[in-house]
Design a protein around this motif. Structure first.
Motif, short mmCIF file in Angstrom:
data_model
loop_
_atom_site.label_atom_id
_atom_site.label_comp_id
_atom_site.label_asym_id
_atom_site.label_seq_id
_atom_site.Cartn_x
_atom_site.Cartn_y
_atom_site.Cartn_z
N ARG A 142 0.92 -1.32 0.09
CA ARG A 142 0.04 -0.07 0.00
C ARG A 142 0.89 1.13 -0.05
NH1 ARG A 142 -2.79 -0.67 4.74
NH2 ARG A 142 -4.00 -2.22 3.68
N ARG A 143 1.98 1.28 0.83
CA ARG A 143 2.85 2.33 0.73
C ARG A 143 3.44 2.52 -0.49
NH1 ARG A 143 5.01 0.74 5.38
NH2 ARG A 143 6.77 -0.43 4.22
N GLU A 144 4.01 1.68 -1.08
CA GLU A 144 4.42 1.62 -2.44
C GLU A 144 3.66 1.91 -3.69
OE1 GLU A 144 7.83 1.91 -2.80
OE2 GLU A 144 8.24 2.02 -0.77
N GLY A 145 2.36 1.80 -3.41
CA GLY A 145 1.49 1.82 -4.44
C GLY A 145 1.36 0.84 -5.48
N VAL A 146 1.71 -0.43 -4.82
CA VAL A 146 1.58 -1.58 -5.80
C VAL A 146 0.38 -2.69 -5.16
CG1 VAL A 146 4.02 -1.49 -6.55
CG2 VAL A 146 3.28 -3.00 -4.49
N GLN A 147 -0.13 -3.43 -5.88
CA GLN A 147 -0.91 -4.37 -5.75
C GLN A 147 -0.45 -5.40 -4.87
OE1 GLN A 147 -3.31 -5.59 -8.80
NE2 GLN A 147 -4.89 -6.82 -7.61
N VAL A 198 17.74 -16.78 21.74
CA VAL A 198 17.42 -17.46 20.57
C VAL A 198 15.97 -17.37 20.16
CG1 VAL A 198 17.54 -19.92 19.60
CG2 VAL A 198 19.22 -19.06 20.96
N ARG A 199 15.64 -17.10 18.93
CA ARG A 199 14.34 -16.96 18.62
C ARG A 199 14.13 -17.70 16.98
NH1 ARG A 199 11.52 -14.90 22.60
NH2 ARG A 199 12.31 -12.83 23.21
N LEU A 200 12.91 -17.97 16.64
CA LEU A 200 12.79 -18.48 15.27
C LEU A 200 12.92 -17.33 14.24
CD1 LEU A 200 9.90 -21.11 15.84
CD2 LEU A 200 12.28 -21.52 15.12
N ARG A 201 13.58 -17.59 13.38
CA ARG A 201 13.51 -16.52 12.29
C ARG A 201 12.81 -17.37 11.09
NH1 ARG A 201 18.96 -14.89 10.01
NH2 ARG A 201 18.99 -13.40 11.62
N ARG A 202 11.83 -16.63 10.50
CA ARG A 202 11.13 -16.88 9.48
C ARG A 202 10.87 -16.06 8.20
NH1 ARG A 202 7.70 -17.96 14.28
NH2 ARG A 202 7.12 -20.02 14.35
N VAL A 203 11.20 -16.38 7.00
CA VAL A 203 11.10 -15.71 5.92
C VAL A 203 9.85 -16.03 4.82
CG1 VAL A 203 12.25 -14.82 3.90
CG2 VAL A 203 13.59 -15.39 6.09
N TYR A 204 9.06 -15.08 4.72
CA TYR A 204 7.98 -15.39 4.04
C TYR A 204 8.28 -14.58 2.59
CZ TYR A 204 5.53 -16.96 8.31
OH TYR A 204 5.40 -17.61 9.36
N ASP A 205 7.88 -15.27 1.44
CA ASP A 205 7.80 -14.64 0.00
C ASP A 205 6.38 -14.38 -0.13
OD1 ASP A 205 10.34 -15.06 -0.38
OD2 ASP A 205 10.26 -16.86 -1.30
N PHE A 206 6.17 -13.16 -0.84
CA PHE A 206 4.86 -12.56 -1.33
C PHE A 206 4.97 -12.29 -2.97
CE2 PHE A 206 6.55 -9.16 0.97
CZ PHE A 206 6.43 -8.11 0.07
N GLU A 207 3.90 -12.05 -3.42
CA GLU A 207 3.79 -11.49 -4.80
C GLU A 207 3.06 -10.20 -4.85
OE1 GLU A 207 2.60 -14.71 -7.49
OE2 GLU A 207 4.70 -15.26 -7.69
N PHE A 208 3.42 -9.17 -5.73
CA PHE A 208 3.00 -8.05 -5.86
C PHE A 208 3.08 -7.79 -7.47
CE2 PHE A 208 7.20 -6.87 -5.07
CZ PHE A 208 7.56 -5.89 -6.01
N SER A 209 2.16 -6.67 -7.70
CA SER A 209 2.07 -6.09 -9.23
C SER A 209 2.15 -4.69 -9.35
CB SER A 209 0.92 -6.72 -9.86
OG SER A 209 0.85 -6.17 -11.21
#
Length: 109
Positions: free
Chosen positions: A38-43, A64-75
Motif C-alpha cells: 500500500r505504501r509503495e502503491g503496488v497491488q 534464541v528466536r525463530l527466524r521466518r522468511v515469507y515470500d509474497f507477490e505484488f504487481s
C-alpha cells in the motif's frame, strides 16, 4: 503414565504451540506485506505469504528466536508478478523487501 507417554504428550504440546505461533507470525507477515505494498502503491497479489525459510537466530538481546522468511507477490501494473519477502525474528518484522521495481515499458504506435 509411562515415560514414553509423557514424552509423546510433551511433543504433542510443543507441536501445537509451534502451529499456533506459526499462524500468528504468518498473519504478522501478511500485514507487513500488505502495508508495504500500500505504501509503495503496488497491488498485493493473492493476499497471502508463503514460508521460504525457517531457522533459529539470536535477537538483539542474545535470545534464541525463530527466524521466518515469507515470500509474497505484488504487481506494479497489474500485468506482472514480482516477488517480495518479509523476515520476522520472533514476532518482529526485521526486514521487508519488495525488490527493485522498474517502470513499466510502453510501446509507441
Amino acid at each position: 503414565m509411562s515415560s514414553f507417554e509423557l514424552a509423546a504428550l510433551i511433543l504433542l504440546c510443543l507441536l501445537g504451540w509451534f502451529w499456533l505461533d506459526s499462524i500468528k507470525v504468518r498473519e504478522l507477515g501478511v500485514q507487513a506485506a500488505r502495508s508495504a505494498c500500500r505504501r509503495e502503491g503496488v497491488q498485493f497479489l493473492d493476499e497471502t505469504v508463503s514460508i521460504s525459510a525457517l531457522r533459529l537466530a539470536r535477537d538483539a538481546d542474545g535470545r534464541v528466536r525463530l527466524r521466518r522468511v515469507y515470500d509474497f507477490e505484488f504487481s506494479a501494473s497489474g500485468d506482472d508478478r514480482q516477488r517480495g519477502s518479509v523476515m520476522l525474528l520472533g514476532n518482529e518484522v526485521t526486514m521487508l523487501d519488495i525488490g527493485s521495481r522498474r517502470p513499466a515499458e510502453f510501446t509507441r504506435h
